[in-house]
Write an enzyme that holds these catalytic residues in place. Structure first.
Site, PDB file in Angstrom:
ATOM      1  CB  SER A  10      -1.015   0.114   1.528  1.00 31.93           C
ATOM      2  OG  SER A  10      -1.527  -1.179   1.089  1.00 31.93           O
ATOM      3  N   GLY A  12       4.390   1.772   0.140  1.00 31.10           N
ATOM      4  CA  GLY A  12       4.836   1.909  -1.090  1.00 31.10           C
ATOM      5  C   GLY A  12       4.534   2.204  -2.463  1.00 31.10           C
ATOM      6  CE  LYS A 176       3.309   7.725  12.242  1.00 27.32           C
ATOM      7  NZ  LYS A 176       3.521   6.515  11.226  1.00 27.32           N
ATOM      8  CG  ASN A 180       1.407   4.175  15.342  1.00 30.04           C
ATOM      9  OD1 ASN A 180       2.293   4.404  14.505  1.00 30.04           O
ATOM     10  ND2 ASN A 180       0.620   4.686  14.489  1.00 30.04           N
ATOM     11  CG  ASN A 184      -2.074   1.029  15.093  1.00 32.71           C
ATOM     12  OD1 ASN A 184      -2.317   2.324  15.283  1.00 32.71           O
ATOM     13  ND2 ASN A 184      -0.923   0.366  14.332  1.00 32.71           N
ATOM     14  CG  ASN A 243      -8.254   6.234   8.812  1.00 35.40           C
ATOM     15  OD1 ASN A 243      -9.191   6.699   8.248  1.00 35.40           O
ATOM     16  ND2 ASN A 243      -7.040   6.292   8.697  1.00 35.40           N
ATOM     17  CB  SER A 246      -2.094  -0.700   9.906  1.00 35.06           C
ATOM     18  OG  SER A 246      -1.639   0.044  10.836  1.00 35.06           O
TER      19      SER A 246
HETATM   20  N1  NDP Z   1      -0.453   1.893   4.430  1.00 37.05           N
HETATM   21  C1  NDP Z   1      -0.758   2.948   5.301  1.00 37.05           C
HETATM   22  O1  NDP Z   1      -1.399   4.191   5.051  1.00 37.05           O
HETATM   23  C2  NDP Z   1       1.185   3.066   5.768  1.00 37.05           C
HETATM   24  C3  NDP Z   1       1.776   2.201   6.607  1.00 37.05           C
HETATM   25  N2  NDP Z   1       2.828   2.629   7.451  1.00 37.05           N
HETATM   26  C4  NDP Z   1       3.718   1.969   7.235  1.00 37.05           C
HETATM   27  O2  NDP Z   1       4.096   1.020   6.558  1.00 37.05           O
HETATM   28  C5  NDP Z   1       4.947  -0.077   6.621  1.00 37.05           C
HETATM   29  C6  NDP Z   1       4.337  -0.383   5.601  1.00 37.05           C
HETATM   30  O3  NDP Z   1       2.736  -0.435   5.366  1.00 37.05           O
HETATM   31  P1  NDP Z   1       1.564  -0.733   4.149  1.00 37.05           P
HETATM   32  O4  NDP Z   1       2.132  -0.510   2.638  1.00 37.05           O
HETATM   33  O5  NDP Z   1       0.155  -1.191   5.114  1.00 37.05           O
HETATM   34  O6  NDP Z   1       1.697  -2.763   4.445  1.00 37.05           O
HETATM   35  P2  NDP Z   1       1.906  -3.452   2.886  1.00 37.05           P
HETATM   36  O7  NDP Z   1       1.602  -5.475   3.190  1.00 37.05           O
HETATM   37  O8  NDP Z   1       0.836  -3.089   1.966  1.00 37.05           O
HETATM   38  O9  NDP Z   1       3.510  -3.608   2.072  1.00 37.05           O
HETATM   39  C7  NDP Z   1       4.358  -4.192   2.626  1.00 37.05           C
HETATM   40  C8  NDP Z   1       4.507  -4.574   1.048  1.00 37.05           C
HETATM   41  O10 NDP Z   1       5.132  -5.426   0.945  1.00 37.05           O
HETATM   42  C9  NDP Z   1       5.803  -6.949   0.892  1.00 37.05           C
HETATM   43  N3  NDP Z   1       7.445  -7.037   0.779  1.00 37.05           N
HETATM   44  C10 NDP Z   1       7.278  -7.823   2.304  1.00 37.05           C
HETATM   45  N4  NDP Z   1       8.706  -8.627   1.945  1.00 37.05           N
HETATM   46  C11 NDP Z   1       9.062  -8.205   0.924  1.00 37.05           C
HETATM   47  C12 NDP Z   1       9.980  -9.178   0.436  1.00 37.05           C
HETATM   48  N5  NDP Z   1      10.974  -9.331   0.691  1.00 37.05           N
HETATM   49  N6  NDP Z   1      10.098  -8.970  -1.281  1.00 37.05           N
HETATM   50  C13 NDP Z   1       9.259  -8.182  -2.148  1.00 37.05           C
HETATM   51  N7  NDP Z   1       8.274  -7.486  -1.795  1.00 37.05           N
HETATM   52  C14 NDP Z   1       7.942  -7.230  -0.091  1.00 37.05           C
HETATM   53  C15 NDP Z   1       4.569  -7.709   0.862  1.00 37.05           C
HETATM   54  O11 NDP Z   1       4.064  -8.714  -0.039  1.00 37.05           O
HETATM   55  P3  NDP Z   1       3.830  -9.915   1.658  1.00 37.05           P
HETATM   56  O12 NDP Z   1       2.537  -8.988   2.299  1.00 37.05           O
HETATM   57  O13 NDP Z   1       2.932 -11.255   0.405  1.00 37.05           O
HETATM   58  O14 NDP Z   1       4.387 -10.135   1.946  1.00 37.05           O
HETATM   59  C16 NDP Z   1       3.502  -6.274   0.950  1.00 37.05           C
HETATM   60  O15 NDP Z   1       3.163  -6.519  -0.221  1.00 37.05           O
HETATM   61  C17 NDP Z   1       4.170  -0.612   7.798  1.00 37.05           C
HETATM   62  O16 NDP Z   1       5.085  -0.280   8.447  1.00 37.05           O
HETATM   63  C18 NDP Z   1       3.135   0.112   8.249  1.00 37.05           C
HETATM   64  O17 NDP Z   1       3.227   0.383   9.151  1.00 37.05           O
HETATM   65  C19 NDP Z   1       2.792   4.034   7.770  1.00 37.05           C
HETATM   66  C20 NDP Z   1       1.768   4.714   7.614  1.00 37.05           C
HETATM   67  C21 NDP Z   1       0.662   4.829   6.501  1.00 37.05           C
HETATM   68  C1  KPL Z   2      -2.211   6.984  12.221  1.00 35.75           C
HETATM   69  C2  KPL Z   2      -2.914   5.382  12.619  1.00 35.75           C
HETATM   70  C3  KPL Z   2      -3.380   5.103  13.298  1.00 35.75           C
HETATM   71  C4  KPL Z   2      -3.922   5.678  11.102  1.00 35.75           C
HETATM   72  O1  KPL Z   2      -5.005   4.716  11.677  1.00 35.75           O
HETATM   73  C5  KPL Z   2      -2.240   3.985  11.393  1.00 35.75           C
HETATM   74  O2  KPL Z   2      -0.611   4.832  11.597  1.00 35.75           O
HETATM   75  C6  KPL Z   2      -2.140   2.915  11.164  1.00 35.75           C
HETATM   76  O3  KPL Z   2      -3.416   1.885  11.358  1.00 35.75           O
HETATM   77  O4  KPL Z   2      -0.961   2.425  11.862  1.00 35.75           O
END
Ligand code: NDP
Ligand code: KPL
Length: 292
Positions: A10, A12, A176, A180, A184, A243, A246
């Site tokens: 998501s 990334g 932060k 969380n 969370n 929201n 996560s």
């Molecule tokens: N989504 C959001 O709005 C926000 C997220 N964050 C933080 O960002 C981080 C990521 O969150 P989010 O994007 O939601 O998570 P996701 O699970 O959507 O994204 C992570 C991705 O990385 C992939 N992945 C993991 N290991 C590998 C690997 N070795 N090679 C290739 N791909 C890999 C996962 O695949 P698979 O699941 O198949 O392992 C998954 O698709 C977390 O720490 C979250 O707390 C922070 C702010 C906002």
């Molecule tokens: C800020 C918050 C709590 C927003 O939902 C979040 O970072 C999460 O859900 O992991």
């Protein structure tokens, strides 16, 4: 700039998609998303509406100027191992939780700390939604000025990503974390949206978790007051009232949560007892270990 996004789920995909408007971006993730991006590009919807064509692969390219790490916290060691053979100038974690930078720095040079308040959701392969425009803050993991952080900040801003280069990253990471640690697990265990934490009894539970986190931050030499931590929590509860956190999303989907890097990290670093964080971490871990 050549940017590799390691963990194109998501967040990334959103950040990578935004950056691809200006830079050469390689998304590293999993199929079928990666194949869809290769076939038809990446559509960024929600608060945006554009399609870009970043490179997309399932393992890192041989080199890049910058790696943005966006895997879940429990995959950080794998990310560090996978990036060892990629020639990089800088690596920046945008993950939630504590300890990601330290784990990356065991194998990689040029590690920066980052926080991100953009909201993102991968709706289907090849399509990500921005659910809230926020900002990235990044800087030296131990605080202070960093020429490398300035370069990365300029590049992100050039791509239209709201970015602050900060000299107080430890404080920002702990603040932060306090948010969380309150929101969370409380929302995940009570199965409620973030807004439900405005009222008792959940407000008290989440507030106590945030206060304990601020106290542990101070034990670690980070100047974060109880009131400031609770005010940050309250502001996020209000701003993200509708929201699903996560962690609640993970629980509902039967997935592993980031509890170890959030409340678990508070417990691990505490000198004095942190009963609320210990209880929340224990309950979520028990759920993870159960039949779900
Ligand atoms: N989504 C959001 O709005 C926000 C997220 N964050 C933080 O960002 C981080 C990521 O969150 P989010 O994007 O939601 O998570 P996701 O699970 O959507 O994204 C992570 C991705 O990385 C992939 N992945 C993991 N290991 C590998 C690997 N070795 N090679 C290739 N791909 C890999 C996962 O695949 P698979 O699941 O198949 O392992 C998954 O698709 C977390 O720490 C979250 O707390 C922070 C702010 C906002
Ligand atoms: C800020 C918050 C709590 C927003 O939902 C979040 O970072 C999460 O859900 O992991």
């Amino acid at each position: 700039m050549e940017i590799v996004v390691f963990g194109a789920g998501s967040l990334g995909s959103l950040v990578g998609g935004l950056c691809a408007r200006e830079h050469h971006v390689t998304l590293v993730g999993r199929d079928p998303h990666i194949q869809a991006v290769r076939d038809s590009g990446l559509h960024v919807g929600g608060a945006f509406d554009f399609t870009v064509r970043p490179a997309a692969r399932t393992d890192p390219p041989p080199s890049a100027d910058l790696a943005l790490v966006t895997v879940k916290a429990f995959d950080t060691d794998d990310a560090a191992r996978a990036l060892v053979d990629c020639d990089l100038d800088a690596v920046c974690s945008l993950q939630n939780g504590l300890g990601n930078e330290e784990r990356l720095a065991t194998r990689l040079d040029g590690v920066l700390a980052g926080t991100c308040t953009y909201g993102a959701r991968l709706v289907e392969p090849g399509r990500v939604e921005c659910t809230g425009i926020g900002e990235i803050a990044l800087g030296a993991p131990d605080g202070g000025r960093s020429a490398c952080a300035e370069r990365v900040g300029r590049a992100l801003r050039r791509a239209g990503v709201e970015t602050t280069v900060a000299d107080d990253m430890p404080r920002r990471l702990w603040k932060k974390l306090a948010v969380n640690a309150g929101i969370n697990p409380t929302t995940a265990l009570a199965r409620v949206e973030n807004g439900a934490l405005a009222d008792e009894p959940l407000h008290g539970i989440a507030g106590d978790a945030a206060r304990e986190t601020a106290r542990v931050a101070r034990e670690q030499g980070v100047d974060l007051g109880d009131d400031e931590a609770v005010a940050a929590l309250d502001a996020v509860v209000e701003a993200t009232a509708a929201n699903t956190s996560s962690m609640l999303q993970d629980v509902r989907a039967g997935r592993r949560t980031e509890i170890d890097a959030i409340n678990g990290a508070v417990v691990d670093r505490a000198d004095a007892p942190v009963p609320v964080n210990r209880t929340l971490a224990g309950l979520v871990r028990a759920w993870e270990a159960g039949d779900q």
